[in-house]
Scaffold this motif. Sequence first.
Motif, short mmCIF file in Angstrom:
data_model
loop_
_atom_site.label_atom_id
_atom_site.label_comp_id
_atom_site.label_asym_id
_atom_site.label_seq_id
_atom_site.Cartn_x
_atom_site.Cartn_y
_atom_site.Cartn_z
N GLN A 100 0.68 -1.43 0.09
CA GLN A 100 0.27 0.15 0.26
C GLN A 100 1.03 1.08 -0.18
N PHE A 101 0.63 2.36 -1.12
CA PHE A 101 1.13 3.48 -0.71
C PHE A 101 0.53 4.65 -0.19
N LEU A 102 1.22 5.21 0.59
CA LEU A 102 0.47 6.09 1.89
C LEU A 102 1.35 7.42 1.54
N GLY A 103 1.05 8.49 0.71
CA GLY A 103 2.03 9.19 0.41
C GLY A 103 3.18 9.35 -0.56
N SER A 104 4.20 9.55 0.35
CA SER A 104 5.07 8.70 -0.92
C SER A 104 6.16 7.52 0.18
N LYS A 105 5.64 6.24 0.84
CA LYS A 105 6.27 6.24 1.14
C LYS A 105 5.36 4.87 1.12
N LEU A 106 5.92 3.15 1.17
CA LEU A 106 5.46 1.83 0.59
C LEU A 106 5.00 0.60 2.02
N PHE A 107 4.47 0.49 2.10
CA PHE A 107 4.34 -0.14 2.73
C PHE A 107 3.51 -1.72 3.16
N ALA A 108 4.20 -2.63 3.66
CA ALA A 108 3.69 -3.97 3.55
C ALA A 108 2.38 -4.27 4.26
N LEU A 109 1.53 -4.54 4.80
CA LEU A 109 0.36 -5.64 4.83
C LEU A 109 0.24 -6.34 5.17
N ILE A 110 0.79 -6.53 6.28
CA ILE A 110 1.32 -8.00 7.16
C ILE A 110 -0.44 -8.23 7.64
N PRO A 111 -0.84 -10.60 7.50
CA PRO A 111 -1.36 -10.38 8.11
C PRO A 111 -1.14 -10.19 9.67
N THR A 112 -2.40 -9.75 10.66
CA THR A 112 -2.69 -10.41 11.80
C THR A 112 -2.86 -11.58 12.37
N GLU A 113 -1.94 -12.67 12.98
CA GLU A 113 -1.99 -14.07 13.67
C GLU A 113 -3.09 -13.92 14.20
N GLY A 114 -4.35 -14.59 13.64
CA GLY A 114 -6.02 -15.62 14.55
C GLY A 114 -6.32 -14.86 13.77
N THR A 115 -6.26 -13.44 13.10
CA THR A 115 -7.30 -12.70 12.50
C THR A 115 -7.53 -12.46 10.91
N VAL A 116 -8.47 -12.07 10.60
CA VAL A 116 -8.32 -11.07 8.61
C VAL A 116 -7.95 -10.22 8.59
N ASP A 117 -7.27 -9.72 10.03
CA ASP A 117 -6.74 -8.70 9.65
C ASP A 117 -6.00 -8.49 9.68
#
Length: 156
Positions: free
Chosen positions: A17-34
């Motif tokens: 995911q791009f937010l502003g000028s930075k790139l982030f990975a979306l990491i699964p949270t253990e035990g949830t779908v978040d």
Amino acid sequence: TVTVGHGSVAQMGDALQFLGSKLFALIPTEGTVDRQLSAPQTVALELAAGQVPIPVVAEIDAPGRVTPCQRFEVVAADTTGVAGRPFNASWTLTCTGPDGAELGSICSALRPFLEQNTLHQTVLREVLNDAISSVPRSLLPAEVVLVYALRVTNWL
């Protein structure tokens, strides 16, 4: 080609995911779908072998002369760049008299109406009239030169 930097927590197949000028990975949270955002990731973008980047070219159309009673438009819709990707458009405006002296009060009145990240600027006659009337008649030159400058960039 997109290369994720050294020590990255992003893995092949991860959502990014791009937010502003930075790139982030979306990491699964253990035990949830978040998913949660990682720390900002370092990314290198490279062209494939033999590819040459297409330069971004800003083309601006505007009337050469307007009267205070006219609405006018500054349009850069013919601006071209890399593979149809969206532009980041940044406008600036300077206002001078025929002798080159800056007319700061007119520019100050018009600048709040500059819309960033668009290739189209419209100045309503009421706004132009208000800007011109902000200068005392004794200081108002017969002609005011408005210079719109557009800087377009492409994320690639």
